[in-house]
Design a protein around this motif. Structure first.
Motif, PDB file in Angstrom:
ATOM      1  N   VAL A 298      -5.279  56.950  33.806  1.00 37.55           N
ATOM      2  CA  VAL A 298      -6.258  56.602  32.778  1.00 37.55           C
ATOM      3  C   VAL A 298      -7.644  56.380  33.397  1.00 37.55           C
ATOM      4  O   VAL A 298      -7.807  56.416  34.614  1.00 37.55           O
ATOM      5  CB  VAL A 298      -5.837  55.309  32.046  1.00 37.55           C
ATOM      6  CG1 VAL A 298      -4.517  55.512  31.321  1.00 37.55           C
ATOM      7  CG2 VAL A 298      -5.733  54.134  33.028  1.00 37.55           C
ATOM      8  N   ARG A 299      -8.634  56.080  32.560  1.00 38.29           N
ATOM      9  CA  ARG A 299      -9.946  55.669  33.049  1.00 38.29           C
ATOM     10  C   ARG A 299      -9.837  54.230  33.534  1.00 38.29           C
ATOM     11  O   ARG A 299      -9.148  53.419  32.919  1.00 38.29           O
ATOM     12  CB  ARG A 299     -10.977  55.757  31.927  1.00 38.29           C
ATOM     13  CG  ARG A 299     -11.260  57.180  31.504  1.00 38.29           C
ATOM     14  CD  ARG A 299     -12.633  57.270  30.882  1.00 38.29           C
ATOM     15  NE  ARG A 299     -13.623  56.623  31.728  1.00 38.29           N
ATOM     16  CZ  ARG A 299     -14.878  56.382  31.360  1.00 38.29           C
ATOM     17  NH1 ARG A 299     -15.266  56.725  30.147  1.00 38.29           N
ATOM     18  NH2 ARG A 299     -15.724  55.800  32.174  1.00 38.29           N
ATOM     19  N   ASP A 300     -10.538  53.933  34.593  1.00 37.03           N
ATOM     20  CA  ASP A 300     -10.364  52.597  35.183  1.00 37.03           C
ATOM     21  C   ASP A 300     -10.729  51.460  34.214  1.00 37.03           C
ATOM     22  O   ASP A 300     -10.085  50.420  34.207  1.00 37.03           O
ATOM     23  CB  ASP A 300     -11.122  52.463  36.515  1.00 37.03           C
ATOM     24  CG  ASP A 300     -12.621  52.497  36.367  1.00 37.03           C
ATOM     25  OD1 ASP A 300     -13.128  52.923  35.299  1.00 37.03           O
ATOM     26  OD2 ASP A 300     -13.306  52.074  37.321  1.00 37.03           O
ATOM     27  N   ASP A 301     -11.717  51.717  33.341  1.00 31.38           N
ATOM     28  CA  ASP A 301     -12.129  50.686  32.380  1.00 31.38           C
ATOM     29  C   ASP A 301     -11.013  50.311  31.395  1.00 31.38           C
ATOM     30  O   ASP A 301     -11.042  49.242  30.801  1.00 31.38           O
ATOM     31  CB  ASP A 301     -13.321  51.178  31.546  1.00 31.38           C
ATOM     32  CG  ASP A 301     -14.316  51.939  32.379  1.00 31.38           C
ATOM     33  OD1 ASP A 301     -15.415  51.419  32.574  1.00 31.38           O
ATOM     34  OD2 ASP A 301     -13.973  53.040  32.854  1.00 31.38           O
ATOM     35  N   ASP A 302     -10.069  51.227  31.198  1.00 29.16           N
ATOM     36  CA  ASP A 302      -9.010  50.984  30.215  1.00 29.16           C
ATOM     37  C   ASP A 302      -7.859  50.161  30.789  1.00 29.16           C
ATOM     38  O   ASP A 302      -7.000  49.685  30.046  1.00 29.16           O
ATOM     39  CB  ASP A 302      -8.451  52.320  29.704  1.00 29.16           C
ATOM     40  CG  ASP A 302      -9.488  53.104  28.911  1.00 29.16           C
ATOM     41  OD1 ASP A 302     -10.422  52.467  28.380  1.00 29.16           O
ATOM     42  OD2 ASP A 302      -9.360  54.340  28.832  1.00 29.16           O
TER      43      ASP A 302
HETATM   44 MG    MG Z   1     -14.973  53.614  34.629  1.00 28.85          MG
END
Ligand code: MG
Ligand code: ATP
Length: 304
Positions: A54-58
């Motif tokens: 996934v995207r790290d922010d998620d």
């Molecule tokens: Mg990110």
């Protein structure tokens, strides 16, 4: 959570700075996977431990919602989302279970090169651009500084040149990006690296009473072994009995060395597991102190 599960699910970055090192580390813990066609899910083959890419922010949100059990994410992202949640009245949702030793960087405050920097008080009534508004706001409040936080999702470092802000708060590793934008770092708000993130608890048993608790504990034990042996070397050499007192002080980071008698002479063979860097300089010092036939071996596995 989503009820009982017999497989552990770990979220990692799909692509970016942490993607490869995260997979390599979990791989070194003996995990292997079969990748789905869409490359979003990796099915654990050696152990029932799956990856979600996934995207790290998620990652923090996926952990909080119980979609994933653990995640590999930068401390900066985890802390930002944790502070944001708490400022909305929530309690601490996350815990750093381990620091992983890669993805190192710092969240720094940077000002135009022309500023004569003296103290944070100078930031009063300035505009500071950042992608980390919660961490910055908390820091400013702690310092009693009334500055405006300008939230930007990217290209923070050009904000002063565009007239959007006076200073910035951004991730720095080498400082080259700052210099290229005529900015200089003046304060570090956070030292960051990749961490194994999970829900806040004392131990995994408190979180899951299905198979995940034991899987997570197994993973953590292996992780500790891998993290320790990354810096460890097995050092082997021979020396005379008289040389031992001057050799041992050169091995302050070694676990109790194994000393063996070599047949028929006065020579001893030594074996020591060193947890610090074994540099050429150290080898040369050992040689001067009487060590012979020095061998430095990488450690492949370790189970205390
Ligand atoms: Mg990110
Ligand atoms: P995604 O598409 O997953 O959202 P991203 O662009 O947000 O990716 P990356 O640039 O790959 O993320 O950075 C991921 C993490 O790497 C950062 O959150 C930080 O913890 C770490 N990192 C290490 N050095 C740096 C750096 N110089 N700049 C930015 N992040 C860094």
């Amino acid at each position: 959570g989503n009820g009982a599960r017999d497989r552990l699910r770990i979220a990692i970055q799909k692509s970016g700075r942490l993607a490869e090192p995260a997979r390599a580390l979990l791989n070194a813990c003996g995990l292997s996977w079969r990748e789905s066609r869409d490359r979003l899910f990796c099915y654990g083959e050696s152990l029932p431990v799956d990856l979600l890419l996934v995207r790290d922010d998620d990652i923090p949100g996926l952990i909080r919602d119980g979609v994933c059990d653990l995640g590999v994410v930068g401390r900066n992202v985890l802390l930002e989302q944790d502070i944001a949640l708490r400022s909305e009245g929530g309690t601490t949702a996350f815990r750093e279970w381990r620091a992983l030793g890669f993805g190192g960087c710092r969240l720094a405050l940077a000002v135009p090169e022309g500023w004569a920097w003296q103290s944070p008080a100078q930031l009063g009534s300035t505009r500071i651009a950042t992608s980390y508004p919660a961490i910055l706001r908390q820091w400013l409040d702690g310092q009693g500084i009334a500055a405006e936080v300008v939230e930007l999702s990217g290209s923070v470092e050009i904000a002063p040149r565009l007239g959007q802000a006076d200073a910035i708060c951004d991730l720095v590793s080498s400082g080259a990006t700052l210099a290229a934008n005529q900015l200089k770092p003046v304060m570090t708000l956070l030292e960051s690296e990749a961490v194994l993130a999970g829900p806040a608890a004392e131990n995994f048993g408190q979180l899951w009473d299905d198979a995940r608790g034991e899987l997570a504990e197994l993973l953590l034990r292996r992780l500790d072994g891998v993290l320790r042996m990354r810096h460890s070397k097995l050092l082997m050499f021979q020396a005379s009995r008289e040389a031992i007192p001057s050799l041992l002080p050169l091995l302050p980071d070694a676990e109790a060395p194994t000393v063996m008698q070599v047949d028929g002479g006065d020579a001893l063979a030594l074996q020591a597991l060193c947890h610090g860097a074994v540099t050429w300089q150290r080898l040369e010092e050992l040689k001067r102190a009487g060590a012979r036939g020095l061998l430095v071996l990488p450690v492949e596995g370790m189970l205390a």
